[in-house]
Design a protein around this motif. Structure first.
Motif, short mmCIF file in Angstrom:
data_model
loop_
_atom_site.label_atom_id
_atom_site.label_comp_id
_atom_site.label_asym_id
_atom_site.label_seq_id
_atom_site.Cartn_x
_atom_site.Cartn_y
_atom_site.Cartn_z
N ASN A 1 0.82 -1.21 0.00
CA ASN A 1 0.00 0.00 0.00
C ASN A 1 0.86 1.26 0.00
O ASN A 1 0.51 2.25 -0.64
CB ASN A 1 -0.97 0.01 1.18
N LYS A 2 1.97 1.24 0.72
CA LYS A 2 2.87 2.41 0.71
C LYS A 2 3.48 2.60 -0.67
O LYS A 2 3.61 3.73 -1.15
CB LYS A 2 3.97 2.24 1.76
N ILE B 1 0.90 6.57 -6.94
CA ILE B 1 -0.18 7.55 -7.15
C ILE B 1 0.38 8.97 -7.06
O ILE B 1 0.05 9.83 -7.88
CB ILE B 1 -1.32 7.33 -6.14
N GLN B 2 1.23 9.20 -6.07
CA GLN B 2 1.83 10.53 -5.91
C GLN B 2 2.67 10.90 -7.13
O GLN B 2 2.60 12.02 -7.62
CB GLN B 2 2.68 10.59 -4.63
N ASN C 1 2.06 1.66 -3.48
CA ASN C 1 0.96 2.15 -4.30
C ASN C 1 0.75 3.65 -4.09
O ASN C 1 0.49 4.39 -5.03
CB ASN C 1 -0.33 1.39 -4.01
N GLN C 2 0.87 4.07 -2.85
CA GLN C 2 0.73 5.50 -2.54
C GLN C 2 1.81 6.31 -3.25
O GLN C 2 1.53 7.38 -3.80
CB GLN C 2 0.81 5.70 -1.03
N GLN C 3 3.02 5.80 -3.28
CA GLN C 3 4.11 6.48 -3.99
C GLN C 3 3.83 6.54 -5.49
O GLN C 3 4.07 7.57 -6.13
CB GLN C 3 5.44 5.78 -3.74
#
Length: 156
Positions: free
Chosen positions: A105-106, A112-113, A108-110
């Motif tokens: 998830n981390k 997306i950012q 994936n967050q990167q």
């Protein structure tokens, strides 16, 4: 106590599915396709809802069997060696799944950012340069009509 074993197995299965879903989402984010991402997010939302329901079942089972104890304490007090070993293995597996899901998830967050940063950069490159911060400035009426082409005002 068998019901706790069943609930732990259901939690494990759901978290394995959630991890697989997070990895699929990662692949979709890398490929930059929007439509499949929406479906994966809907599936992920349903899985999280099921996990919450099963976790509530776990809490009910644990409170029913003993006055509330954390699962690790309940495992320590379990006299049956086979059950104790099974619960310990399930707890260890769940903890590893939590860590792996968090890691994916981390990442994936990167992704997306990075995608948002790139999108913002591309929008800024396509828009004409402006001398001010956008339409809401005090001199907005005096500007040429081309200046109104700003897609977004800065921090509007």
């Amino acid at each position: 106590m068998n019901s706790l074993t069943e609930v732990l197995q259901m939690l494990t299965d759901l978290h394995i599915t959630l991890l697989e879903t997070a990895k699929k989402k990662q692949e979709i984010l890398i490929s930059a396709e929007i439509n499949p991402l929406l479906g994966i997010m809907a599936d992920e939302s349903k899985l999280i809802k099921k996990i919450k329901e099963v976790d509530e079942m776990r809490m009910d089972v644990m409170e029913h069997d003993k006055s509330y104890l954390p699962l690790s304490k309940l495992i320590e007090q379990q006299p049956d060696g086979v059950t104790k070993a099974e619960w310990t293995s399930k707890l260890t597996l769940l903890q590893r799944l939590f860590e792996e899901i968090d890691k994916v998830n981390k990442h994936n967050q990167q992704l997306i950012q990075q995608s948002l940063t790139y999108t913002q950069f591309m929008i800024e490159q396509m828009l004409p340069q402006s001398k001010d911060s956008g339409l809401y400035s005090s001199e907005a009426e005096a500007q040429d009509s081309r200046e109104y082409a700003r897609l977004f005002d800065l921090k509007a």
